[in-house]
Design an enzyme around this catalytic site. Structure first.
Site, PDB file in Angstrom:
ATOM      1  N   CYS A   3      -0.568  -7.710  -8.477  1.00  0.00           N
ATOM      2  CA  CYS A   3      -0.412  -6.602  -7.526  1.00  0.00           C
ATOM      3  C   CYS A   3      -0.283  -5.313  -8.330  1.00  0.00           C
ATOM      4  CB  CYS A   3       0.830  -6.826  -6.661  1.00  0.00           C
ATOM      5  SG  CYS A   3       1.294  -5.375  -5.693  1.00  0.00           S
ATOM      6  N   ASP A  29      -0.278  10.026  -5.877  1.00  0.00           N
ATOM      7  CA  ASP A  29      -1.488   9.254  -5.580  1.00  0.00           C
ATOM      8  C   ASP A  29      -2.583   9.653  -6.574  1.00  0.00           C
ATOM      9  OD1 ASP A  29      -2.609   7.660  -2.774  1.00  0.00           O
ATOM     10  OD2 ASP A  29      -4.073   8.400  -4.224  1.00  0.00           O
ATOM     11  N   HIS A  45       8.246  -6.701  -3.039  1.00  0.00           N
ATOM     12  CA  HIS A  45       6.830  -6.906  -2.698  1.00  0.00           C
ATOM     13  C   HIS A  45       6.669  -7.584  -1.336  1.00  0.00           C
ATOM     14  CE1 HIS A  45       2.510  -7.749  -3.338  1.00  0.00           C
ATOM     15  NE2 HIS A  45       2.790  -8.775  -2.543  1.00  0.00           N
ATOM     16  N   ASN A  85      -0.753   2.585   6.066  1.00  0.00           N
ATOM     17  CA  ASN A  85      -1.937   1.883   6.563  1.00  0.00           C
ATOM     18  C   ASN A  85      -1.690   0.381   6.552  1.00  0.00           C
ATOM     19  OD1 ASN A  85      -3.446   4.287   6.805  1.00  0.00           O
ATOM     20  ND2 ASN A  85      -3.948   4.231   4.627  1.00  0.00           N
ATOM     21  N   HIS A  96       0.586  -4.073  -0.882  1.00  0.00           N
ATOM     22  CA  HIS A  96       2.026  -3.942  -1.169  1.00  0.00           C
ATOM     23  C   HIS A  96       2.457  -2.742  -0.349  1.00  0.00           C
ATOM     24  CE1 HIS A  96       5.488  -3.863  -4.337  1.00  0.00           C
ATOM     25  NE2 HIS A  96       5.759  -2.939  -3.425  1.00  0.00           N
ATOM     26  N   HIS A  98       3.456   0.486   1.340  1.00  0.00           N
ATOM     27  CA  HIS A  98       3.698   1.824   0.788  1.00  0.00           C
ATOM     28  C   HIS A  98       3.514   2.842   1.886  1.00  0.00           C
ATOM     29  CE1 HIS A  98      -0.554   0.767   0.341  1.00  0.00           C
ATOM     30  NE2 HIS A  98      -0.833   2.058   0.540  1.00  0.00           N
ATOM     31  N   HIS A 100       2.291   6.786   2.413  1.00  0.00           N
ATOM     32  CA  HIS A 100       1.736   8.032   1.902  1.00  0.00           C
ATOM     33  C   HIS A 100       2.646   9.171   2.378  1.00  0.00           C
ATOM     34  CE1 HIS A 100      -2.306   6.258   0.945  1.00  0.00           C
ATOM     35  NE2 HIS A 100      -1.898   5.387   1.849  1.00  0.00           N
TER      36      HIS A 100
HETATM   37  P1  AMP Z   1      -3.963   2.409   1.131  1.00  0.00           P
HETATM   38  O1  AMP Z   1      -5.447   2.600   1.183  1.00  0.00           O
HETATM   39  O2  AMP Z   1      -3.225   2.951   2.301  1.00  0.00           O
HETATM   40  O3  AMP Z   1      -3.612   0.970   0.818  1.00  0.00           O
HETATM   41  O4  AMP Z   1      -3.449   3.313  -0.080  1.00  0.00           O
HETATM   42  C1  AMP Z   1      -3.558   2.961  -1.408  1.00  0.00           C
HETATM   43  C2  AMP Z   1      -3.456   4.241  -2.199  1.00  0.00           C
HETATM   44  O5  AMP Z   1      -3.127   3.906  -3.537  1.00  0.00           O
HETATM   45  C3  AMP Z   1      -4.740   5.054  -2.240  1.00  0.00           C
HETATM   46  O6  AMP Z   1      -4.498   6.360  -1.706  1.00  0.00           O
HETATM   47  C4  AMP Z   1      -5.085   5.114  -3.728  1.00  0.00           C
HETATM   48  O7  AMP Z   1      -5.610   6.358  -4.123  1.00  0.00           O
HETATM   49  C5  AMP Z   1      -3.740   4.837  -4.360  1.00  0.00           C
HETATM   50  N1  AMP Z   1      -3.793   4.235  -5.678  1.00  0.00           N
HETATM   51  C6  AMP Z   1      -4.490   3.137  -6.052  1.00  0.00           C
HETATM   52  N2  AMP Z   1      -4.250   2.860  -7.343  1.00  0.00           N
HETATM   53  C7  AMP Z   1      -3.363   3.785  -7.785  1.00  0.00           C
HETATM   54  C8  AMP Z   1      -2.736   4.036  -9.047  1.00  0.00           C
HETATM   55  N3  AMP Z   1      -2.958   3.258 -10.113  1.00  0.00           N
HETATM   56  N4  AMP Z   1      -1.888   5.102  -9.145  1.00  0.00           N
HETATM   57  C9  AMP Z   1      -1.661   5.887  -8.072  1.00  0.00           C
HETATM   58  N5  AMP Z   1      -2.217   5.695  -6.863  1.00  0.00           N
HETATM   59  C10 AMP Z   1      -3.069   4.666  -6.722  1.00  0.00           C
HETATM   60 ZN    ZN Z   2       3.462  -5.844  -5.216  1.00  0.00          ZN
END
Ligand code: AMP
Ligand code: ZN
Length: 112
Positions: A3, A29, A45, A85, A96, A98, A100
């Site tokens: 993950c 992000d 997680h 989302n 995982h 999260h 925004h």
């Molecule tokens: P979601 O599409 O809602 O699952 O959001 C996932 C978010 O994680 C997206 O906005 C990506 O730009 C962000 N993301 C993915 N990998 C990383 C990373 N290594 N560091 C920071 N943000 C990330």
């Molecule tokens: Zn995780």
């Protein structure tokens, strides 16, 4: 566990971290869609709120409260948007939970 957010939490892969406590991290992000675009990632997680336990729900409530408490210091005094989302229709790409945290400018009234 394979993950990406667990790896960021354990610092196995780097991130631009702006806040950390025992429950959560907040990182920038990697692909910002607003002037300020942060991700609040609980350390526990689980994929989404459908999967979450009661204990994780309590923790999540406290994480949200902390976002409120530190929002000014994150540059979000004028307001912000929280988005989580879930699943295919929600366009979730990382499994995982999260949130925004978006702001730093006037956001669109359209969310869909
Ligand atoms: P979601 O599409 O809602 O699952 O959001 C996932 C978010 O994680 C997206 O906005 C990506 O730009 C962000 N993301 C993915 N990998 C990383 C990373 N290594 N560091 C920071 N943000 C990330
Ligand atoms: Zn995780």
């Amino acid at each position: 566990m394979n993950c990406i957010f667990c790896k960021i939490i354990s610092e196995a892969i780097p991130s631009d971290k702006v806040y950390e406590d025992e429950r959560m991290i907040i990182i920038k992000d990697i692909n910002p869609q607003t002037k300020i675009h942060l991700l609040m990632i609980p350390k526990s997680h689980y994929s989404n709120i459908v999967e979450m336990t009661e204990a994780q729900a309590v923790e999540l409530g406290l994480c949200l409260k902390t976002i409120g408490e530190i929002s000014n210091s994150l540059g979000l005094k004028e307001g912000f948007r929280l988005v989580s989302n879930k699943g295919t229709n929600g366009c979730q790409s990382v499994e995982h939970l999260h949130f925004h945290i978006m702001g730093g400018e006037l956001l669109s009234e359209r969310m869909g």
